[in-house]
Every structure is written in C-alpha cells, then in structure tokens.
Design a protein around this motif. Structure first.
Motif, PDB file in Angstrom:
ATOM      1  N   TYR A 197       0.816  -1.203   0.000  1.00 15.17           N
ATOM      2  CA  TYR A 197       0.000   0.000   0.000  1.00 15.17           C
ATOM      3  C   TYR A 197       0.855   1.262   0.000  1.00 15.17           C
ATOM      4  CZ  TYR A 197      -3.393  -3.416   1.616  1.00 15.17           C
ATOM      5  OH  TYR A 197      -4.189  -4.529   1.728  1.00 15.17           O
ATOM      6  N   ALA A 198       0.274   2.345  -0.513  1.00 14.94           N
ATOM      7  CA  ALA A 198       0.833   3.685  -0.370  1.00 14.94           C
ATOM      8  C   ALA A 198       0.039   4.338   0.754  1.00 14.94           C
ATOM      9  CB  ALA A 198       0.681   4.473  -1.657  1.00 14.94           C
ATOM     10  N   VAL A 199       0.744   4.970   1.688  1.00 15.82           N
ATOM     11  CA  VAL A 199       0.093   5.547   2.864  1.00 15.82           C
ATOM     12  C   VAL A 199       0.635   6.949   3.111  1.00 15.82           C
ATOM     13  CG1 VAL A 199      -0.388   5.211   5.313  1.00 15.82           C
ATOM     14  CG2 VAL A 199       0.079   3.233   3.881  1.00 15.82           C
ATOM     15  N   VAL A 200      -0.265   7.883   3.393  1.00 18.12           N
ATOM     16  CA  VAL A 200       0.137   9.221   3.820  1.00 18.12           C
ATOM     17  C   VAL A 200      -0.677   9.610   5.050  1.00 18.12           C
ATOM     18  CG1 VAL A 200       0.863  10.023   1.540  1.00 18.12           C
ATOM     19  CG2 VAL A 200      -1.466  10.436   2.298  1.00 18.12           C
ATOM     20  N   ALA A 201      -0.085  10.435   5.885  1.00 19.44           N
ATOM     21  CA  ALA A 201      -0.792  10.996   7.040  1.00 19.44           C
ATOM     22  C   ALA A 201      -0.538  12.489   7.038  1.00 19.44           C
ATOM     23  CB  ALA A 201      -0.291  10.373   8.333  1.00 19.44           C
ATOM     24  N   ILE A 202      -1.618  13.248   7.210  1.00 17.12           N
ATOM     25  CA  ILE A 202      -1.507  14.706   7.268  1.00 17.12           C
ATOM     26  C   ILE A 202      -2.187  15.208   8.535  1.00 17.12           C
ATOM     27  CG2 ILE A 202      -1.324  15.050   4.780  1.00 17.12           C
ATOM     28  CD1 ILE A 202      -4.276  15.805   4.769  1.00 17.12           C
ATOM     29  N   ASN A 203      -1.682  16.331   9.046  1.00 14.40           N
ATOM     30  CA  ASN A 203      -2.281  16.910  10.248  1.00 14.40           C
ATOM     31  C   ASN A 203      -3.363  17.913   9.855  1.00 14.40           C
ATOM     32  OD1 ASN A 203      -0.934  19.268   9.543  1.00 14.40           O
ATOM     33  ND2 ASN A 203       0.641  19.052  11.094  1.00 14.40           N
ATOM     34  N   GLU A 204      -3.947  18.567  10.868  1.00 12.46           N
ATOM     35  CA  GLU A 204      -5.061  19.496  10.629  1.00 12.46           C
ATOM     36  C   GLU A 204      -4.660  20.727   9.820  1.00 12.46           C
ATOM     37  OE1 GLU A 204      -3.005  20.339  14.386  1.00 12.46           O
ATOM     38  OE2 GLU A 204      -4.104  18.569  13.790  1.00 12.46           O
ATOM     39  N   LYS A 205      -3.353  21.005   9.744  1.00 17.06           N
ATOM     40  CA  LYS A 205      -2.868  22.139   8.951  1.00 17.06           C
ATOM     41  C   LYS A 205      -2.581  21.740   7.505  1.00 17.06           C
ATOM     42  CE  LYS A 205      -0.731  24.302  12.959  1.00 17.06           C
ATOM     43  NZ  LYS A 205       0.536  24.700  13.573  1.00 17.06           N
ATOM     44  N   GLY A 206      -2.765  20.458   7.188  1.00 17.70           N
ATOM     45  CA  GLY A 206      -2.497  19.964   5.847  1.00 17.70           C
ATOM     46  C   GLY A 206      -1.042  19.620   5.615  1.00 17.70           C
ATOM     47  N   GLU A 207      -0.257  19.563   6.690  1.00 17.37           N
ATOM     48  CA  GLU A 207       1.168  19.236   6.578  1.00 17.37           C
ATOM     49  C   GLU A 207       1.359  17.725   6.560  1.00 17.37           C
ATOM     50  OE1 GLU A 207       2.746  23.064   9.138  1.00 17.37           O
ATOM     51  OE2 GLU A 207       2.259  21.206  10.179  1.00 17.37           O
ATOM     52  N   LEU A 208       2.211  17.275   5.670  1.00 13.07           N
ATOM     53  CA  LEU A 208       2.538  15.857   5.571  1.00 13.07           C
ATOM     54  C   LEU A 208       3.374  15.445   6.782  1.00 13.07           C
ATOM     55  CD1 LEU A 208       2.444  13.333   3.710  1.00 13.07           C
ATOM     56  CD2 LEU A 208       4.632  14.108   2.800  1.00 13.07           C
ATOM     57  N   ILE A 209       2.910  14.456   7.515  1.00 11.95           N
ATOM     58  CA  ILE A 209       3.674  14.006   8.681  1.00 11.95           C
ATOM     59  C   ILE A 209       4.204  12.590   8.522  1.00 11.95           C
ATOM     60  CG2 ILE A 209       2.632  15.566  10.342  1.00 11.95           C
ATOM     61  CD1 ILE A 209       0.748  13.363  11.189  1.00 11.95           C
ATOM     62  N   GLU A 210       3.695  11.855   7.527  1.00 13.69           N
ATOM     63  CA  GLU A 210       4.192  10.500   7.267  1.00 13.69           C
ATOM     64  C   GLU A 210       3.857  10.123   5.842  1.00 13.69           C
ATOM     65  OE1 GLU A 210       6.102   7.000   7.911  1.00 13.69           O
ATOM     66  OE2 GLU A 210       5.859   8.470   9.487  1.00 13.69           O
ATOM     67  N   LYS A 211       4.806   9.452   5.180  1.00 14.13           N
ATOM     68  CA  LYS A 211       4.578   8.946   3.830  1.00 14.13           C
ATOM     69  C   LYS A 211       5.319   7.628   3.695  1.00 14.13           C
ATOM     70  CE  LYS A 211       5.336   9.970  -1.029  1.00 14.13           C
ATOM     71  NZ  LYS A 211       5.896  10.918  -1.998  1.00 14.13           N
ATOM     72  N   SER A 212       4.597   6.614   3.256  1.00 10.24           N
ATOM     73  CA  SER A 212       5.202   5.303   3.029  1.00 10.24           C
ATOM     74  C   SER A 212       4.703   4.774   1.695  1.00 10.24           C
ATOM     75  CB  SER A 212       4.807   4.309   4.125  1.00 10.24           C
ATOM     76  OG  SER A 212       5.353   4.664   5.353  1.00 10.24           O
ATOM     77  N   GLU A 213       5.612   4.244   0.909  1.00 11.80           N
ATOM     78  CA  GLU A 213       5.252   3.610  -0.346  1.00 11.80           C
ATOM     79  C   GLU A 213       5.622   2.143  -0.264  1.00 11.80           C
ATOM     80  OE1 GLU A 213       7.072   5.729  -3.551  1.00 11.80           O
ATOM     81  OE2 GLU A 213       6.112   7.610  -3.005  1.00 11.80           O
ATOM     82  N   PHE A 214       4.827   1.318  -0.899  1.00  9.13           N
ATOM     83  CA  PHE A 214       5.047  -0.122  -0.948  1.00  9.13           C
ATOM     84  C   PHE A 214       5.105  -0.717   0.470  1.00  9.13           C
ATOM     85  CE2 PHE A 214       6.888  -4.069  -2.665  1.00  9.13           C
ATOM     86  CZ  PHE A 214       6.031  -4.236  -3.730  1.00  9.13           C
ATOM     87  N   ALA A 215       4.178  -0.262   1.308  1.00 10.93           N
ATOM     88  CA  ALA A 215       4.123  -0.700   2.703  1.00 10.93           C
ATOM     89  C   ALA A 215       3.238  -1.933   2.836  1.00 10.93           C
ATOM     90  CB  ALA A 215       3.559   0.416   3.573  1.00 10.93           C
ATOM     91  N   PRO A 216       3.668  -2.927   3.606  1.00 11.76           N
ATOM     92  CA  PRO A 216       2.807  -4.081   3.866  1.00 11.76           C
ATOM     93  C   PRO A 216       1.672  -3.692   4.824  1.00 11.76           C
ATOM     94  CG  PRO A 216       4.820  -4.275   5.126  1.00 11.76           C
ATOM     95  CD  PRO A 216       4.969  -3.060   4.257  1.00 11.76           C
ATOM     96  N   ARG A 217       0.677  -4.540   4.908  1.00  8.60           N
ATOM     97  CA  ARG A 217      -0.476  -4.264   5.772  1.00  8.60           C
ATOM     98  C   ARG A 217      -0.057  -3.999   7.211  1.00  8.60           C
ATOM     99  NH1 ARG A 217      -5.127  -8.602   5.860  1.00  8.60           N
ATOM    100  NH2 ARG A 217      -3.485  -9.394   4.552  1.00  8.60           N
TER     101      ARG A 217
END
Length: 54
Positions: A21-41
């Motif tokens: 999976y591709a995964v991103v996490a953003i905070n309430e300000k729209g800032e990227l706080i985590e990004k992972s590509e080709f991540a297992p479950r």
C-alpha cells in the motif's frame, strides 16, 4: 486531527498474495507528517496505531 490516506499499489492484487500500500498521514494544517510507499499491511496498521496515540 490526523487524516490517513491508504491506497493499494499498482499491480498489487490481493489474489496474488498480500498486497502493498501507499500511505500518507496529514495533520489538521495539511502538513505531511508520514509517507510510506510499498508498505505491507502490518506497516499500515502500525502507522494507524501510532497516529492514534498522538
């Protein structure tokens, strides 16, 4: 609030085994706080658990 987006990677069919999976996490300000590509479950679940603790 943290928003986590998850998408199955291209050419990763669950019928072929465990997909990645591709995964991103953003905070309430729209800032990227985590990004992972080709991540297992397991990484997706761990990321969600870690973000819940914040």
């Amino acid at each position: 609030m943290i928003v986590i987006g998850v998408d199955i990677e291209p050419n990763e069919s669950p019928s072929k085994g465990e997909p990645h999976y591709a995964v991103v996490a953003i905070n309430e300000k729209g800032e990227l706080i985590e990004k992972s590509e080709f991540a297992p479950r397991s990484r997706v679940i761990r990321l969600a658990w870690e973000m819940k603790a914040r």
